[in-house]
Enzyme design. Structure first.
Site, PDB file in Angstrom:
ATOM      1  CG  HIS A 139      -0.491   0.276   2.524  1.00 59.09           C
ATOM      2  ND1 HIS A 139      -0.843  -0.460   3.624  1.00 59.09           N
ATOM      3  CD2 HIS A 139       0.335   1.243   3.001  1.00 59.09           C
ATOM      4  CE1 HIS A 139      -0.266   0.028   4.696  1.00 59.09           C
ATOM      5  NE2 HIS A 139       0.464   1.061   4.352  1.00 59.09           N
ATOM      6  CD  GLU A 144      -4.476  -1.385   3.726  1.00 53.60           C
ATOM      7  OE1 GLU A 144      -3.459  -1.736   3.103  1.00 53.60           O
ATOM      8  OE2 GLU A 144      -4.544  -1.405   4.979  1.00 53.60           O
TER       9      GLU A 144
HETATM   10  C1  GLP Z   1       1.603   3.448   7.089  1.00 52.09           C
HETATM   11  C2  GLP Z   1       1.292   4.719   6.251  1.00 52.09           C
HETATM   12  C3  GLP Z   1       2.059   4.726   4.957  1.00 52.09           C
HETATM   13  C4  GLP Z   1       3.453   4.199   5.223  1.00 52.09           C
HETATM   14  C5  GLP Z   1       3.388   2.743   5.549  1.00 52.09           C
HETATM   15  C6  GLP Z   1       4.724   2.120   5.920  1.00 52.09           C
HETATM   16  O1  GLP Z   1       0.509   2.740   7.471  1.00 52.09           O
HETATM   17  N1  GLP Z   1      -0.079   4.957   5.989  1.00 52.09           N
HETATM   18  O2  GLP Z   1       2.072   6.026   4.417  1.00 52.09           O
HETATM   19  O3  GLP Z   1       4.252   4.356   4.070  1.00 52.09           O
HETATM   20  O4  GLP Z   1       2.374   2.457   6.475  1.00 52.09           O
HETATM   21  O5  GLP Z   1       5.128   2.449   7.211  1.00 52.09           O
HETATM   22  P1  GLP Z   1       6.628   2.293   7.699  1.00 52.09           P
HETATM   23  O6  GLP Z   1       7.407   3.301   6.957  1.00 52.09           O
HETATM   24  O7  GLP Z   1       6.597   2.544   9.168  1.00 52.09           O
HETATM   25  O8  GLP Z   1       7.041   0.893   7.355  1.00 52.09           O
END
Ligand code: GLP
Length: 265
Positions: A139, A144
């Site tokens: 995503h 999603e």
């Molecule tokens: C979150 C956000 C995204 C983000 C992703 C990954 O839920 N909505 O914008 O890129 O999940 O998060 P992380 O960078 O902590 O792995």
């Protein structure tokens, strides 16, 4: 799409910082940033903050639009994305809080809040550079799997995987909201530049699907294959499942000097 394979997470942040700073300088003081939450872009924000601190970058007149927000968290909740963006972007980058926007997930009219967010982005002149991470299921934002590739800002239901991934920010899984307001894939695609950062082996499948898989709603990030100016910065671990990794390295190492100057990479 340009894929830049970096030797370490530190190098991912350094190169992505250079790219975003170059775009900011080219656009000028009123640059419009698109900002992601999550851990992936934090070092990039620190890199930009360091440039603001040393005077080489001024974002005091810039605007920002966050990608997404949980639905149902009260305003001021420490894990609401409005609070997180304020802590990780607005303050360290010296931005004007009045010009930093997040979708209103606390609104009693979620549909209206989604429309208002789209209108605010248009009124600001559109996003110059959208900073992205990627979820382990592919995503971007909170789009999603199954999201329309043409979607605009709207309510989405979080998948169990995403809720489990994000449970680390809450006391328990039960506290993770079930819904969010997120910019759509069509909204993200309208940004003039996209800079995505990913680090670690947990992102390797998602990155391979995004860069080299079919363009499909099953990997929402794969829509970026249709973007004209998307740069994907990955460390070796996140690049581990890329079939053409050697080609991307060769391409980067043999970039013509004029092209390197133009892109800041
Ligand atoms: C979150 C956000 C995204 C983000 C992703 C990954 O839920 N909505 O914008 O890129 O999940 O998060 P992380 O960078 O902590 O792995």
């Amino acid at each position: 799409m340009e894929v830049v394979i970096c030797s370490s997470p530190t190098e991912v942040a350094q190169r992505a910082t250079a790219k975003v700073a170059r775009i900011c300088q080219e656009v000028g003081p009123n640059v419009v940033l698109g900002v992601a939450t999550g851990s992936s872009p934090l070092a990039l924000y620190e890199g930009l903050a360091a440039r603001v601190a040393d005077g080489s970058l001024d974002l005091s007149q810039a605007s920002a639009f966050a990608l997404d927000e949980y639905v149902g968290l009260p305003k001021g909740h420490p894990e609401s994305y409005a609070t997180v963006v304020n802590r990780t972007v607005t303050e360290p980058l010296g931005m004007d809080p009045a010009r930093v926007n997040t979708p209103d997930g606390a609104s009693s009219d979620i549909d209206g809040a989604a429309k208002a967010y789209e209108e605010a982005i248009v009124a600001a002149g559109g996003v110059d550079v959208q900073i992205l991470g990627i979820g382990s299921n592919g995503h971007i934002g909170f789009n999603e799997p199954g999201s329309s590739l043409a979607s605009r800002t709207r309510i989405k239901t979080l998948t169990p995987t995403t809720r489990e991934d994000n449970a680390r920010f809450f006391d328990s899984l039960d506290q993770v909201p079930t819904h969010c307001l997120t910019q759509g894939l069509g909204t993200i695609m309208a940004a003039r530049n996209v800079v995505l950062v990913a680090q670690g082996e947990g992102k390797a499948d998602a990155i391979a699907a995004l860069v080299e898989g079919p363009v499909t709603a099953m990997c929402p990030g794969s829509v970026l294959q249709l973007h004209q100016h998307a740069t994907i910065f990955v460390d070796e671990a996140a690049a581990a499942k890329l079939t053409l990794a050697d080609y991307y390295r060769f391409t980067y190492d043999n970039k013509p000097a004029w092209q390197r100057d133009l892109s800041g990479l």
